[in-house]
Design a protein around this motif. Structure first.
Motif, PDB file in Angstrom:
ATOM      1  N   SER A 101      -1.994   4.454 -15.398  1.00 23.02           N
ATOM      2  CA  SER A 101      -3.208   4.142 -14.642  1.00 23.02           C
ATOM      3  C   SER A 101      -3.575   2.662 -14.694  1.00 23.02           C
ATOM      4  O   SER A 101      -4.719   2.288 -14.949  1.00 23.02           O
ATOM      5  CB  SER A 101      -4.372   5.008 -15.136  1.00 23.02           C
ATOM      6  N   THR A 102      -2.584   1.820 -14.455  1.00 22.34           N
ATOM      7  CA  THR A 102      -2.820   0.393 -14.267  1.00 22.34           C
ATOM      8  C   THR A 102      -2.469   0.034 -12.827  1.00 22.34           C
ATOM      9  O   THR A 102      -1.716   0.765 -12.164  1.00 22.34           O
ATOM     10  CB  THR A 102      -1.946  -0.458 -15.209  1.00 22.34           C
ATOM     11  N   ARG A 103      -2.988  -1.077 -12.355  1.00 19.85           N
ATOM     12  CA  ARG A 103      -2.655  -1.509 -10.998  1.00 19.85           C
ATOM     13  C   ARG A 103      -1.145  -1.689 -10.832  1.00 19.85           C
ATOM     14  O   ARG A 103      -0.577  -1.322  -9.807  1.00 19.85           O
ATOM     15  CB  ARG A 103      -3.370  -2.824 -10.676  1.00 19.85           C
ATOM     16  N   ILE A 104      -0.507  -2.263 -11.854  1.00 13.13           N
ATOM     17  CA  ILE A 104       0.933  -2.507 -11.764  1.00 13.13           C
ATOM     18  C   ILE A 104       1.693  -1.207 -11.547  1.00 13.13           C
ATOM     19  O   ILE A 104       2.553  -1.110 -10.669  1.00 13.13           O
ATOM     20  CB  ILE A 104       1.438  -3.218 -13.038  1.00 13.13           C
ATOM     21  N   SER A 105       1.382  -0.180 -12.332  1.00 16.38           N
ATOM     22  CA  SER A 105       2.112   1.078 -12.221  1.00 16.38           C
ATOM     23  C   SER A 105       1.727   1.859 -10.968  1.00 16.38           C
ATOM     24  O   SER A 105       2.580   2.502 -10.342  1.00 16.38           O
ATOM     25  CB  SER A 105       1.877   1.935 -13.467  1.00 16.38           C
ATOM     26  N   GLN A 106       0.463   1.804 -10.586  1.00 13.76           N
ATOM     27  CA  GLN A 106       0.030   2.525  -9.387  1.00 13.76           C
ATOM     28  C   GLN A 106       0.497   1.848  -8.100  1.00 13.76           C
ATOM     29  O   GLN A 106       0.470   2.458  -7.025  1.00 13.76           O
ATOM     30  CB  GLN A 106      -1.489   2.693  -9.384  1.00 13.76           C
ATOM     31  N   ALA A 107       0.957   0.604  -8.201  1.00  6.45           N
ATOM     32  CA  ALA A 107       1.481  -0.085  -7.012  1.00  6.45           C
ATOM     33  C   ALA A 107       2.683   0.645  -6.432  1.00  6.45           C
ATOM     34  O   ALA A 107       2.963   0.543  -5.233  1.00  6.45           O
ATOM     35  CB  ALA A 107       1.857  -1.526  -7.367  1.00  6.45           C
ATOM     36  N   ASP A 108       3.398   1.390  -7.266  1.00  6.74           N
ATOM     37  CA  ASP A 108       4.548   2.166  -6.773  1.00  6.74           C
ATOM     38  C   ASP A 108       4.115   3.180  -5.717  1.00  6.74           C
ATOM     39  O   ASP A 108       4.935   3.617  -4.906  1.00  6.74           O
ATOM     40  CB  ASP A 108       5.227   2.904  -7.929  1.00  6.74           C
ATOM     41  N   TYR A 109       2.849   3.570  -5.764  1.00  9.06           N
ATOM     42  CA  TYR A 109       2.318   4.563  -4.815  1.00  9.06           C
ATOM     43  C   TYR A 109       1.287   3.950  -3.864  1.00  9.06           C
ATOM     44  O   TYR A 109       0.605   4.677  -3.142  1.00  9.06           O
ATOM     45  CB  TYR A 109       1.669   5.710  -5.590  1.00  9.06           C
ATOM     46  N   LYS A 110       1.167   2.631  -3.895  1.00  7.93           N
ATOM     47  CA  LYS A 110       0.167   1.917  -3.082  1.00  7.93           C
ATOM     48  C   LYS A 110      -1.254   2.401  -3.378  1.00  7.93           C
ATOM     49  O   LYS A 110      -2.106   2.517  -2.499  1.00  7.93           O
ATOM     50  CB  LYS A 110       0.478   2.060  -1.588  1.00  7.93           C
ATOM     51  N   LEU A 111      -1.501   2.679  -4.669  1.00 11.97           N
ATOM     52  CA  LEU A 111      -2.811   3.172  -5.099  1.00 11.97           C
ATOM     53  C   LEU A 111      -3.442   2.260  -6.154  1.00 11.97           C
ATOM     54  O   LEU A 111      -4.188   2.724  -7.013  1.00 11.97           O
ATOM     55  CB  LEU A 111      -2.682   4.600  -5.653  1.00 11.97           C
TER      56      LEU A 111
END
Length: 366
Positions: A111-121
């Motif tokens: 639940s970080t921006r970096i990891s959620q970027a994979d889903y554009k979230l």
């Protein structure tokens, strides 16, 4: 940060008292439990993302409305289930609490921006942490109300992100980095704020494969605490990535401890990657070296050819019982492949053993 007052001093006092009394039980694998629900793309999207965008259409904390492109699959984004299937997530927390867990970890590993970027979230990072902590808080409060003499605690999880600050992702360009220390720190600070606002008792920087990433998280926490004028206890858990006995960025367990010792954590430990038997010598090192409490939550053995974990609750508990008998543990649970049955067996295996004594004069954990 060690001079700041606790945000919830009464909760910290209860946790410290429990740690002095017995070996505390962490929960087990979240992904393992979620896989059992066999959710498809529709299940992951829920009502909110049913039509390919964020139907809540709210203005998020950055002040802008965000749409989610329909072409990006969300299946596999387990953290998103905090928002789209909250009953499932709370059910997992309650299953571990019923199995004997004293502390449960929020569903916020990615639940970080970096990891959620994979889903554009990326825009959901703060909300995912806030709601993840609230779900775990509600489950813990329910069980504490049933057994007031056994308080339950929420661990807000900061995962390692999908990037590494110490190593290049390009073998032909060793000096290249795809993330900066400042970017990591910003991600961690945003996520940690959500966890604390949602009711986390403790923040754990976990599954650390790169100590520089962890230092960014610890720096972010110190800045957040300083800004707010209060703090919560911090747990640190690294991962020995294979039988070399080192983290991905090359440190032994002892070197890892000395790299993060300055943060004066509540606990230091190791999780994931290996089963309990392979982790034993490295936990021994931390038990011999660290001035704080020691934790471990290993996998249920090593993955088989089908990426599944075969170690039974009885097998895992038998090994961990040896850890407890030899005075190595203060907190113990499970990681990949573990279930409530594993946690119940581990709790039973360590129940009659005293917790590891802190070396030298006991000092306040920070």
């Amino acid at each position: 940060m060690s001079t700041l007052p606790w945000l919830h001093p009464e909760r910290v006092a209860l946790l410290q008292a429990a740690l002095a009394e017995r070996i505390l039980i962490l929960d087990g694998g979240m992904g393992t439990m979620l896989q059992g629900h066999r959710l498809d793309e529709v299940g992951f999207r829920g009502e909110r993302f049913e039509h390919g965008h964020d139907s809540a259409r709210e203005h998020h904390h950055d002040g802008h409305a965000h749409e989610h492109p329909g072409g990006c699959d969300l299946k596999g984004n387990n953290d998103l289930l905090t928002l789209t299937q909250p009953a499932i997530i709370r059910g997992v927390h309650e299953a571990y609490l019923a199995a004997g867990a004293d502390l449960v970890e929020t569903n916020t590993f990615n639940s970080t921006r970096i990891s959620q970027a994979d889903y554009k979230l990326e825009h959901l990072a703060h909300e995912l942490n806030l709601e993840g902590a609230r779900l775990a808080r509600a489950a813990c409060d329910k069980f504490t109300a049933q057994t007031p003499g056994k308080p339950r605690f929420v661990i807000g999880v900061l995962g390692p992100t999908s990037r590494t600050a110490s190593l290049s992702p390009d073998v032909n360009d060793p000096g290249f980095r795809n993330v900066t220390f400042e970017e990591l720190a910003g991600n961690y600070r945003e996520s940690a704020a959500g966890l604390i606002d949602g009711g986390a008792d403790v923040v754990m920087v976990e599954t650390i494969f790169d100590t520089l990433n962890a230092k960014a998280a610890l720096y972010a926490l110190s800045e957040l605490f300083r800004e707010r004028g209060t703090r919560v206890p911090v747990m640190i858990s690294g991962t020995i990535t294979d039988r070399s006995g080192r983290t991905l960025s090359g440190q032994t367990a002892e070197a890892f401890w000395y790299s993060v010792r300055h943060a004066r954590p509540l606990s230091v430990g190791l999780n994931c990657a290996l089963g309990a038997a392979d982790l034993r010598p490295h936990i021994q090192t931390l038990a011999d070296t660290a001035e704080c409490f020691v934790s471990t939550h290993p996998n249920a053995g090593l993955p088989n050819a089908f990426a599944e974990y075969d170690e039974t609750p009885e097998q895992m508990a038998g090994v961990i019982g040896g850890f407890a008998r030899d005075g190595l543990l203060n907190l113990v649970g499970g990681c990949c492949g573990t279930t409530p049955a594993h946690i119940a067996a581990i709790a039973e295996a360590v129940r009659d053993y005293a917790p590891r004594a802190l070396p030298g004069a006991a000092r306040e954990a920070a």
